[in-house]
Design an enzyme around this catalytic site. Sequence first.
Site, PDB file in Angstrom:
ATOM      1  CG  ASP A 131       8.121  -1.931   9.829  1.00  0.00           C
ATOM      2  OD1 ASP A 131       9.209  -1.331   9.794  1.00  0.00           O
ATOM      3  OD2 ASP A 131       8.028  -3.175   9.790  1.00  0.00           O
ATOM      4  CG  MET A 132       3.268   3.895   6.824  1.00  0.00           C
ATOM      5  SD  MET A 132       2.453   4.535   8.305  1.00  0.00           S
ATOM      6  CE  MET A 132       3.477   5.963   8.694  1.00  0.00           C
ATOM      7  CD  GLN A 162       3.271   3.067   3.406  1.00  0.00           C
ATOM      8  OE1 GLN A 162       2.456   3.965   3.626  1.00  0.00           O
ATOM      9  NE2 GLN A 162       3.008   1.805   3.726  1.00  0.00           N
ATOM     10  NE  ARG A 183      12.639   0.634   6.907  1.00  0.00           N
ATOM     11  CZ  ARG A 183      11.968  -0.165   7.743  1.00  0.00           C
ATOM     12  NH1 ARG A 183      10.669  -0.350   7.612  1.00  0.00           N
ATOM     13  NH2 ARG A 183      12.602  -0.762   8.725  1.00  0.00           N
ATOM     14  CE  LYS A 186      10.400   1.705  -6.358  1.00  0.00           C
ATOM     15  NZ  LYS A 186      10.486   0.977  -7.629  1.00  0.00           N
ATOM     16  CB  ALA A 188       4.386  -3.524   0.877  1.00  0.00           C
ATOM     17  CG  HIS A 226      14.820  -4.955  -3.079  1.00  0.00           C
ATOM     18  ND1 HIS A 226      13.516  -4.828  -2.671  1.00  0.00           N
ATOM     19  CD2 HIS A 226      15.488  -5.461  -2.026  1.00  0.00           C
ATOM     20  CE1 HIS A 226      13.402  -5.240  -1.430  1.00  0.00           C
ATOM     21  NE2 HIS A 226      14.576  -5.624  -1.013  1.00  0.00           N
ATOM     22  NE  ARG A 287       2.865  -8.448   3.095  1.00  0.00           N
ATOM     23  CZ  ARG A 287       2.639  -8.837   4.344  1.00  0.00           C
ATOM     24  NH1 ARG A 287       1.512  -9.439   4.647  1.00  0.00           N
ATOM     25  NH2 ARG A 287       3.527  -8.622   5.286  1.00  0.00           N
ATOM     26  NE  ARG A 288       8.532  -8.949   0.451  1.00  0.00           N
ATOM     27  CZ  ARG A 288       7.754  -8.341   1.345  1.00  0.00           C
ATOM     28  NH1 ARG A 288       7.740  -8.711   2.590  1.00  0.00           N
ATOM     29  NH2 ARG A 288       6.979  -7.340   1.008  1.00  0.00           N
TER      30      ARG A 288
HETATM   31  C1  LIG Z   1      14.104  -2.557   4.420  1.00  0.00           C
HETATM   32  C2  LIG Z   1      12.712  -2.450   3.898  1.00  0.00           C
HETATM   33  C3  LIG Z   1      11.692  -2.092   4.738  1.00  0.00           C
HETATM   34  C4  LIG Z   1      10.385  -1.954   4.261  1.00  0.00           C
HETATM   35  N1  LIG Z   1       9.404  -1.489   5.091  1.00  0.00           N
HETATM   36  C5  LIG Z   1       8.174  -1.250   4.595  1.00  0.00           C
HETATM   37  C6  LIG Z   1       7.173  -0.629   5.384  1.00  0.00           C
HETATM   38  O1  LIG Z   1       7.369  -0.281   6.556  1.00  0.00           O
HETATM   39  N2  LIG Z   1       5.954  -0.429   4.815  1.00  0.00           N
HETATM   40  C7  LIG Z   1       5.681  -0.778   3.512  1.00  0.00           C
HETATM   41  O2  LIG Z   1       4.570  -0.542   3.041  1.00  0.00           O
HETATM   42  N3  LIG Z   1       6.617  -1.374   2.757  1.00  0.00           N
HETATM   43  C8  LIG Z   1       7.848  -1.614   3.255  1.00  0.00           C
HETATM   44  N4  LIG Z   1       8.799  -2.182   2.456  1.00  0.00           N
HETATM   45  C9  LIG Z   1       8.410  -2.778   1.132  1.00  0.00           C
HETATM   46  C10 LIG Z   1       8.455  -1.755   0.025  1.00  0.00           C
HETATM   47  O3  LIG Z   1       7.435  -0.812   0.206  1.00  0.00           O
HETATM   48  C11 LIG Z   1       8.272  -2.433  -1.354  1.00  0.00           C
HETATM   49  O4  LIG Z   1       7.081  -3.146  -1.395  1.00  0.00           O
HETATM   50  C12 LIG Z   1       9.397  -3.392  -1.718  1.00  0.00           C
HETATM   51  O5  LIG Z   1      10.638  -2.961  -1.228  1.00  0.00           O
HETATM   52  C13 LIG Z   1       9.514  -3.521  -3.236  1.00  0.00           C
HETATM   53  O6  LIG Z   1       9.812  -2.257  -3.801  1.00  0.00           O
HETATM   54  P1  LIG Z   1      11.231  -1.870  -4.468  1.00  0.00           P
HETATM   55  O7  LIG Z   1      11.602  -0.523  -3.993  1.00  0.00           O
HETATM   56  O8  LIG Z   1      12.225  -2.918  -4.181  1.00  0.00           O
HETATM   57  O9  LIG Z   1      10.917  -1.697  -5.999  1.00  0.00           O
HETATM   58  P2  LIG Z   1      10.123  -2.575  -7.066  1.00  0.00           P
HETATM   59  O10 LIG Z   1       9.837  -1.634  -8.197  1.00  0.00           O
HETATM   60  O11 LIG Z   1       8.979  -3.329  -6.450  1.00  0.00           O
HETATM   61  O12 LIG Z   1      11.193  -3.638  -7.490  1.00  0.00           O
HETATM   62  C14 LIG Z   1      12.380  -3.258  -8.166  1.00  0.00           C
HETATM   63  C15 LIG Z   1      13.224  -4.496  -8.437  1.00  0.00           C
HETATM   64  O13 LIG Z   1      13.636  -5.071  -7.181  1.00  0.00           O
HETATM   65  C16 LIG Z   1      13.662  -6.485  -7.266  1.00  0.00           C
HETATM   66  N5  LIG Z   1      12.704  -7.069  -6.297  1.00  0.00           N
HETATM   67  C17 LIG Z   1      11.752  -6.419  -5.579  1.00  0.00           C
HETATM   68  N6  LIG Z   1      11.079  -7.268  -4.775  1.00  0.00           N
HETATM   69  C18 LIG Z   1      11.602  -8.499  -4.987  1.00  0.00           C
HETATM   70  C19 LIG Z   1      11.360  -9.805  -4.468  1.00  0.00           C
HETATM   71  N7  LIG Z   1      10.422 -10.017  -3.548  1.00  0.00           N
HETATM   72  N8  LIG Z   1      12.112 -10.825  -4.915  1.00  0.00           N
HETATM   73  C20 LIG Z   1      13.097 -10.616  -5.808  1.00  0.00           C
HETATM   74  N9  LIG Z   1      13.371  -9.410  -6.357  1.00  0.00           N
HETATM   75  C21 LIG Z   1      12.650  -8.372  -5.953  1.00  0.00           C
HETATM   76  C22 LIG Z   1      13.291  -6.832  -8.686  1.00  0.00           C
HETATM   77  O14 LIG Z   1      14.478  -6.914  -9.440  1.00  0.00           O
HETATM   78  C23 LIG Z   1      12.489  -5.625  -9.138  1.00  0.00           C
HETATM   79  O15 LIG Z   1      12.492  -5.461 -10.516  1.00  0.00           O
HETATM   80  C24 LIG Z   1      10.111  -2.269   2.901  1.00  0.00           C
HETATM   81  C25 LIG Z   1      11.148  -2.627   2.050  1.00  0.00           C
HETATM   82  C26 LIG Z   1      12.432  -2.700   2.516  1.00  0.00           C
HETATM   83  C27 LIG Z   1      13.524  -3.032   1.561  1.00  0.00           C
END
Ligand SMILES: Cc1cc2nc3c(=O)[nH]c(=O)nc-3n(C[C@H](O)[C@H](O)[C@H](O)COP(=O)(O)OP(=O)(O)OC[C@H]3O[C@@H](n4cnc5c(N)ncnc54)[C@H](O)[C@@H]3O)c2cc1C
Length: 306
Positions: A131-132, A162, A183, A186, A188, A226, A287-288
């Site tokens: 993970d990053m 990211q 992977r 965006k 986090a 998502h 954080r979620r």
């Molecule tokens: C499999 C996986 C691994 C990851 N690994 C890393 C990592 O190694 N390092 C890192 O920095 N980040 C990681 N992340 C987190 C990532 O960087 C984002 O913070 C997170 O996925 C939200 O971004 P998004 O692409 O879903 O888009 P966003 O623009 O944040 O969200 C788009 C839409 O997705 C839905 N959504 C998003 N989050 C939620 C939530 N918590 N509850 C309900 N609906 C939601 C909503 O409908 C929202 O409008 C990971 C995410 C995933 C899915």
Amino acid sequence: MVTRNTLLYLSRQEGLKDFATRFRPFKKLTTRFVAGETIEEAVAAIRQLNARGCTASFDHLNESVTKISETEEEVREYLRVLASIDDAGIRSNVSIKLTQFGLDIDPELTYKNARTVVADAARRGNFVRVDMEASSVTQVTLDIFKRLRAEFGLNDVGIVVQSYLRRAQTDVEELLKIPARIRLCKGAYNEPPEVAFPDKKEVDENYIRIMRVLLSSGVYHGIATHDPHMIEATIETARQRGIGKEAFEFQMLYGVRRDLQEQLARDGYNMRVYVPYGRHWYPYFMRRLAERPANVWFVLKNMLKG
Ligand SMILES: Cc1cc2nc3c(=O)[nH]c(=O)nc-3n(C[C@H](O)[C@H](O)[C@H](O)COP(=O)(O)OP(=O)(O)OC[C@H]3O[C@@H](n4cnc5c(N)ncnc54)[C@H](O)[C@@H]3O)c2cc1C
């Protein structure tokens, strides 16, 4: 109004966990985003995901590890996870965070700890995703990953990029030369504007730019999001370029957009769900909530009802 920053602040107050878990509805709601506290509970959750056509990635939750003995315990936990995957016959790989393996103590210790887990995964024909984390450790994480990748195969160990980082595209170009499985997410963490694009539009544009490079690279990558726009753009790019559904996978977090996870799996896409478990679930859970403040009202409503 509960803001994202308030929730991110609360996520760092572990003491609140004990208070919050006294409310049974709160505890129950955490199971939406966290698969349980033990490997067995996570295995049960993954069995259900597998039955719905999704693969998984184990994530043992533990942050801010500061003792060498704790990093060794993390290694043992991941070796137990890899053994459990084989014993249970479930379809899952593992995700690790280098700070769990000692990055705040000593990079050499971290490399050795991570190497033990990657070696065991490689022996079992499984895969470890590194993970990053925050930008303060991006370079050292990439350095350790590159050492591991030099010793192990493309299908043994992979990394995360990211799209909010200004350096992301350059990192991707370097990583694809090795090559490496990536992977794409965006990002986090709270990052300063010198390091990360402050504007969501730029983060999304960069995501799509990098996704297109990844899809055309001939390597199997993970598109982790998502966001329906990112998903549509990925499907459309693959369609236009004649890239098959088997050439990449979508990835989402446990409990987030379950409807979309199942829809993509039904449509024949590879769908992997990141499954966090462990006693230290509180910061991850908060954080979620911070990512989508609507979740807070959902939690509060249920707490009041209970
Ligand atoms: C499999 C996986 C691994 C990851 N690994 C890393 C990592 O190694 N390092 C890192 O920095 N980040 C990681 N992340 C987190 C990532 O960087 C984002 O913070 C997170 O996925 C939200 O971004 P998004 O692409 O879903 O888009 P966003 O623009 O944040 O969200 C788009 C839409 O997705 C839905 N959504 C998003 N989050 C939620 C939530 N918590 N509850 C309900 N609906 C939601 C909503 O409908 C929202 O409008 C990971 C995410 C995933 C899915």
